[in-house]
Enzyme design. Structure first.
Site, PDB file in Angstrom:
ATOM      1  N   ASP B  49       0.787  -1.236   0.000  1.00 19.24           N
ATOM      2  CA  ASP B  49       0.000   0.000   0.000  1.00 19.24           C
ATOM      3  C   ASP B  49       0.819   1.286   0.000  1.00 19.24           C
ATOM      4  O   ASP B  49       0.237   2.366   0.014  1.00 19.24           O
ATOM      5  CB  ASP B  49      -0.981   0.017   1.175  1.00 19.24           C
ATOM      6  CG  ASP B  49      -0.280  -0.004   2.530  1.00 19.24           C
ATOM      7  OD1 ASP B  49       0.962  -0.051   2.556  1.00 19.24           O
ATOM      8  OD2 ASP B  49      -0.973   0.035   3.553  1.00 19.24           O
ATOM      9  N   ARG B 253      -4.528   5.517   5.632  1.00 13.98           N
ATOM     10  CA  ARG B 253      -4.865   5.073   4.288  1.00 13.98           C
ATOM     11  C   ARG B 253      -6.131   5.744   3.766  1.00 13.98           C
ATOM     12  O   ARG B 253      -6.818   6.460   4.497  1.00 13.98           O
ATOM     13  CB  ARG B 253      -5.041   3.552   4.323  1.00 13.98           C
ATOM     14  CG  ARG B 253      -3.736   2.786   4.331  1.00 13.98           C
ATOM     15  CD  ARG B 253      -3.381   2.370   2.921  1.00 13.98           C
ATOM     16  NE  ARG B 253      -4.471   1.573   2.387  1.00 13.98           N
ATOM     17  CZ  ARG B 253      -4.624   0.263   2.577  1.00 13.98           C
ATOM     18  NH1 ARG B 253      -3.711  -0.395   3.233  1.00 13.98           N
ATOM     19  NH2 ARG B 253      -5.670  -0.364   2.085  1.00 13.98           N
ATOM     20  N   TYR B 261       1.016  -2.236  11.685  1.00 12.92           N
ATOM     21  CA  TYR B 261       1.969  -3.337  11.817  1.00 12.92           C
ATOM     22  C   TYR B 261       2.194  -3.527  13.312  1.00 12.92           C
ATOM     23  O   TYR B 261       2.677  -2.606  13.987  1.00 12.92           O
ATOM     24  CB  TYR B 261       3.295  -2.994  11.136  1.00 12.92           C
ATOM     25  CG  TYR B 261       3.191  -2.848   9.646  1.00 12.92           C
ATOM     26  CD1 TYR B 261       3.166  -3.963   8.812  1.00 12.92           C
ATOM     27  CD2 TYR B 261       3.116  -1.592   9.056  1.00 12.92           C
ATOM     28  CE1 TYR B 261       3.070  -3.838   7.437  1.00 12.92           C
ATOM     29  CE2 TYR B 261       3.020  -1.450   7.686  1.00 12.92           C
ATOM     30  CZ  TYR B 261       2.995  -2.574   6.877  1.00 12.92           C
ATOM     31  OH  TYR B 261       2.897  -2.446   5.520  1.00 12.92           O
ATOM     32  N   PRO B 336       7.548  -5.584   4.965  1.00 13.79           N
ATOM     33  CA  PRO B 336       6.717  -4.590   4.288  1.00 13.79           C
ATOM     34  C   PRO B 336       6.733  -3.217   4.946  1.00 13.79           C
ATOM     35  O   PRO B 336       6.201  -2.263   4.387  1.00 13.79           O
ATOM     36  CB  PRO B 336       5.319  -5.198   4.368  1.00 13.79           C
ATOM     37  CG  PRO B 336       5.333  -5.998   5.624  1.00 13.79           C
ATOM     38  CD  PRO B 336       6.745  -6.472   5.800  1.00 13.79           C
TER      39      PRO B 336
END
Lengths: 640, 640
Positions: B49, B253, B261, B336
């Site tokens: 993302d 987002r 995370y 990530p």
């Protein structure tokens, strides 16, 4: 011939730019609406092509990514305009000026050009993206319109009846020659409201028996879109060319096209003896070549051409019992050279649809009269400006003894759309120092509200609020103020408290918030009981502190309303931007130590400027417009 | 089981971000290409993302409106990053820093976040808009890959054979359990080139027998996308939170989502004893709540969650005989949290496809070796950076005795993508003062070309060229230089002649233009005879005069090439911008009185910096890469 009957809140007749803007509004507000069009497809070539900064602001207010986003990705930016005149034996550049719309009144968009078909497509894509939204119903012809005058005052009624008929495929070739017996089924649409956006030959206008005032002149022009093959150095600049052989205006366009307006000379009587059908594209090029001497002009591809006679025509009124409305070319036509037509037309319906939504929701139909008041005034100014512009373009600056720069300055603010100012009505409060004899004609019995524009010296009541950069308190993103004023049907109260560094201001602001969310607050009484508190009115805070100086979530809930599924609303509190050097307080003329409250209408126009702490005036302003009858208050949920 | 055979220039296996980027390139260059994917639809939720500024620049280089346009309309901007640490009995904000990618090296895009599915959709929309372009072929499984080594050197050959099979609807539910007898027809695809972008478990990589080096650690994380219900004030800011109970990283987002995370603790051995399947969303939230004490955290909607173990793995080589290539997760996997994965993956295939196009067109396969050289180096740096980043995130700044700000500065340039610098090869000339022992390993027999970076002191050979504002000479539009460097497959020569005000410079520049378009010029010899002169190499002029000071159409044709159907090319001559205060000469470190010539590769990387008037060096540079064999020169037309 069979028939069926249906009901709808708003029926839009005509899916050109004005109709599509209305559909976008209806979609955004989840209004029960339909839009029909006689034609089987959108415009492909030619027609209007100029877009000004206010129109792009409006397009940016719909969707994310917005309609403006899509338009700007394709459009041609008009940055400079040059004037060419005849010197001895050829044309030479005499002036070169900036278009400069991006610098006007807190605008942020330049003037651009794009063919009407692509503009329409951007709206169609927007409607498509909005899953369960409105779709254009094509090949539908309206046959009959009837308004039941006994019912026009009843806000639950559907007093407008329109008979519409679907054209069958085999009838589409020549819809004018269909006999009654061959027709397919007629549908009877019963509508609360009807909007006619069906162009210069508007069926709706004729059905209402409204006449257009004005006439054509004896000035004839050709307009053509082509990819020019030329050694003219300003071929990709918008030009005004005055030569011995006549005048040309050009507008560079997307995809290598250039639009040419070529003067074809005058006829003896007012345009009626001029046979437009005999003019060919090659005829036009020959005349253009003569005017542009010594530069070459040829083409391999011509996208579209047409011939027209300059004239201005205006309808006397834009609405009928505030149940049937007209917008765009249906009520005003003029010459296309100013590039204003598509803009004013879309701005007509942008002015209207949220008012219909509000009238349906509140039962308060009185606000609908402001459509005619506000848009007829704009159209009248458009007629005056267009007449002056046409004379200038035909006769040239020498005759008018004015430079092109001076001339443009005179009309740029108006054409750009950002200077349009609506006069005081129920929707826009007058200034406090109005003479006592001032009467609000629309609402003589209501309590008078007045604004204190001295609290925001650079804001103009009735004008759209300029957009400057602000910093979102929660996301730190630097955004345009307009991004918080999207076209969703919401009214907004913009509160400017200055700094919270003195403990007193913070406490007083908390108290203000508590009063705003109290059960007897106008925010509550204007909102259906079961709906979230920010369903109708959104409260925005724009402070001058650093973002990390205080925890904004400790302010009362109304400043960042909580929803059980989404948490806080993080897009309602902003800090003055310290990053890009734009100070919204200074730009608006707001004194940080005093602050103020500004009400912005759903169409981004400034409705009220008042004391930050004076909730009583604010409340009276809103209750005049938005107060719900009891039966509406109890409705479960709300569409806006 | 029946079979059919087909031929294709490029077969792309896997339609994730890296594969779609390759398809976008193929579409832009009209390469005969196909893209297949085992799955029946694009990703819907979760996965990657993060998008960094170089990726947005690349996306902006495709289409108009560009892919970046669509992404930016939906994405969440990451403007600020804050660091929270444990103080006594709760977490407190310790640092708040700007992400600031928009300020890096003439970039103009911020760091943003958007779910991988929407990124993929933007590419699909781009391919859809390009009418007759490449479509994703779904439910296609590759079965067998064979490279005929005898043919790999023959540029007319199709030496790669891939067997692919369409899954029938009834087989889609469990594709792993299909028996041979039930399978539908197998297609034999004979390809000139194959690109495997089929993810971490890449079938293509396994078919080539390539191993991944590296291993997992004992650090486990959960990742989840949810709409948080929280009173944490920085919930819409990207955060690094180090608490006594572990650490959390967040990324705001689109659509109100936030990615979390959450550190799950360490296991005793390197990750193999950790059972990921037992972790639920509620487990993750419970751990997160403990870390974020005293702030609340809950959710109503969880979009996606997953559990992973930190590790870095890298393939030893990215290509096989320069006929089969691998990109993205197929050759490098890592944690990530840096938000780099999708970016580096797309940049892999962005580096490759134009080289395949050039190799096919010219027959010069030697340039293909640069893919492995250039991208393996980037991936190696990525592994190092990711290891450092993972340690920092798990252990916190106190252990590393470094502030978060300092730490970020160390890797921001790399992660943003704009600092990536390709080493000298045939495609990127070394600097003039290279030590004599320097040898171009790739091309030992070719004549050595060297650059003079002192002529543009702020440009870095091998880096992407920064973008600054320039004014189009013909349209007056102020645009980013990158808008003239779109991903169309063209090489560009940027000429910086300074001012033409001295008559001598203008005449000399005219002479330069005439030599560039002369029959024996390298521009001609690198271009098929029947193709327009700017089909392969475009010549751009960036001068420092006012636009109206001279008629740029009086410069030789190569500076504004004429086409019989479109007239002059008006998008090749620019003036230094005087409007917004950006001086591209100053920004690039080019002295106006001396000027220079800069060659920019089709992927916007600086390939050569040399004397403005030295066409010989320029010619040698291009002829090494683009010179056509006779049979290619005579081809009618050209695909680029």
């Amino acid at each position: 011939m069979s028939s069926s009957t249906s009901e709808v809140d708003l029926l839009i007749i005509g899916a050109g730019p004005a109709g599509l803007m209305a559909a976008a509004w209806a979609s955004s507000c989840k209004l029960n609406a339909r839009i029909i069009d006689e034609k089987d497809a959108r415009v492909r070539t030619g027609q209007a092509d100029g877009l000004h900064c206010r129109t792009l602001e409006i397009m940016d207010s719909f969707g994310s990514p917005s309609i403006a986003h899509e338009i700007l990705g394709q459009a041609c930016v008009i940055k400079e305009i040059s004037s060419w005149a005849w010197y001895e034996d050829c044309i030479e550049r005499s002036e070169s000026i900036r278009s400069g719309e991006e610098d006007l009144l807190g605008s942020r968009y330049p003037q651009v050009s794009l063919c009407q078909g692509s503009v329409e497509q951007a709206f169609l894509n927007f409607l498509e993206r909005d899953g369960d939204s409105i779709r254009i119903e094509r090949n539908l012809t309206p046959l009959r319109l009837h308004v039941d005058q006994a019912q026009v005052g009843d806000h639950h009624a559907y007093p407008v009846e329109v008979h519409v008929q679907q054209l069958r495929d085999d009838e589409l070739a020549s819809p004018d020659q269909i006999s009654d017996s061959k027709m397919t089924a007629v549908e009877i649409v019963r509508a609360k409201y009807v909007l006619g956006t069906d162009g210069a030959h508007s069926w709706t206008r004729k059905a209402l028996g409204l006449r257009m005032e004005g006439d054509r002149t004896n000035k004839h022009f050709a307009v053509m879109d082509l990819i020019p093959l030329s050694d003219f150095p300003d071929i990709r600049i918008s030009c005004v060319i005055h030569s011995l052989s006549g005048s040309i205006m050009t507008l560079p366009r997307e995809g290598g096209l250039v639009r040419f307006y070529v003067q074809l000379g005058e006829s003896s009587i007012t345009g009626r003896d001029f046979d437009r059908s005999t003019v060919s594209a090659d005829d036009i090029i020959k005349i253009a070549r003569k005017i542009m001497h010594p530069y070459t002009l040829d083409y391999d591809h011509c996208d579209w051409f047409s011939v027209y006679t300059v004239g201005q025509r205006l309808a006397e009124i834009f609405s009928h019992h505030d149940r049937v409305f007209l917008a765009g070319d249906a009520v005003h036509t003029h010459s296309p050279t100013m590039g204003a037509g598509m803009n004013v037309s879309m701005q007509d319906s942008y002015n209207l649809v949220w008012k219909i939504v509000t009238a349906i929701r509140t039962g308060n139909r009185s606000i609908l009269a402001t459509y005619n008041t506000e848009r007829l005034a704009v159209a009248k100014e458009l007629m005056v400006k267009d007449r002056a512009m046409s004379d200038f373009y035909c006769d040239g600056p020498s005759v008018n003894s004015k430079s092109y720069q001076k001339f443009r300055e005179d009309f740029r603010d108006f054409v750009s759309g950002v200077a349009v100012q609506y006069s005081p009505t129920i929707l826009t409060s007058p200034v406090e120092k109005d003479p006592p004899e001032h009467k609000d004609i629309q609402q003589p019995h209501r309590q008078k509200i007045s604004s204190m524009p001295s609290l925001a010296t650079n804001l103009v009541l009735g004008q759209r609020i300029p957009s400057y950069l602000v910093t979102n308190h929660f996301t730190a993103e630097v955004v345009h103020l307009h991004s918080a004023l999207k076209s969703t049907g919401h009214w907004r109260i913009l509160l400017f408290p200055g700094t919270f560094s003195g403990r007193y201001v913070f406490e007083r602001y908390c108290d203000l918030g508590q009063r705003l969310e109290a059960p007897n607050s106008f925010v509550r009484t204007c909102t259906p009981i079961s709906a979230p508190i920010d369903s109708i009115i959104e409260v925005l805070t724009i402070h001058t502190d650093d973002r990390n100086d205080f925890d904004a979530l400790s302010l009362p809930n109304i400043f960042h309303p909580w929803r059980a599924d989404k948490g806080h609303q993080y897009w309602r509190i902003f800090a003055k931007d310290n990053d890009q050097g734009e100070d919204v307080y200074k730009a608006f003329g707001i004194y940080e130590r005093i602050g103020c409250a500004v009400v912005v209408r759903p169409d981004q126009h400034v409705a009220y400027i008042g004391d930050l702490w004076d909730l009583e005036s604010l409340g009276r302003f809103f209750e005049n417009i938005l107060a719900l009858k009891n039966d509406e208050r109890d409705r479960k949920g709300v569409n806006v």
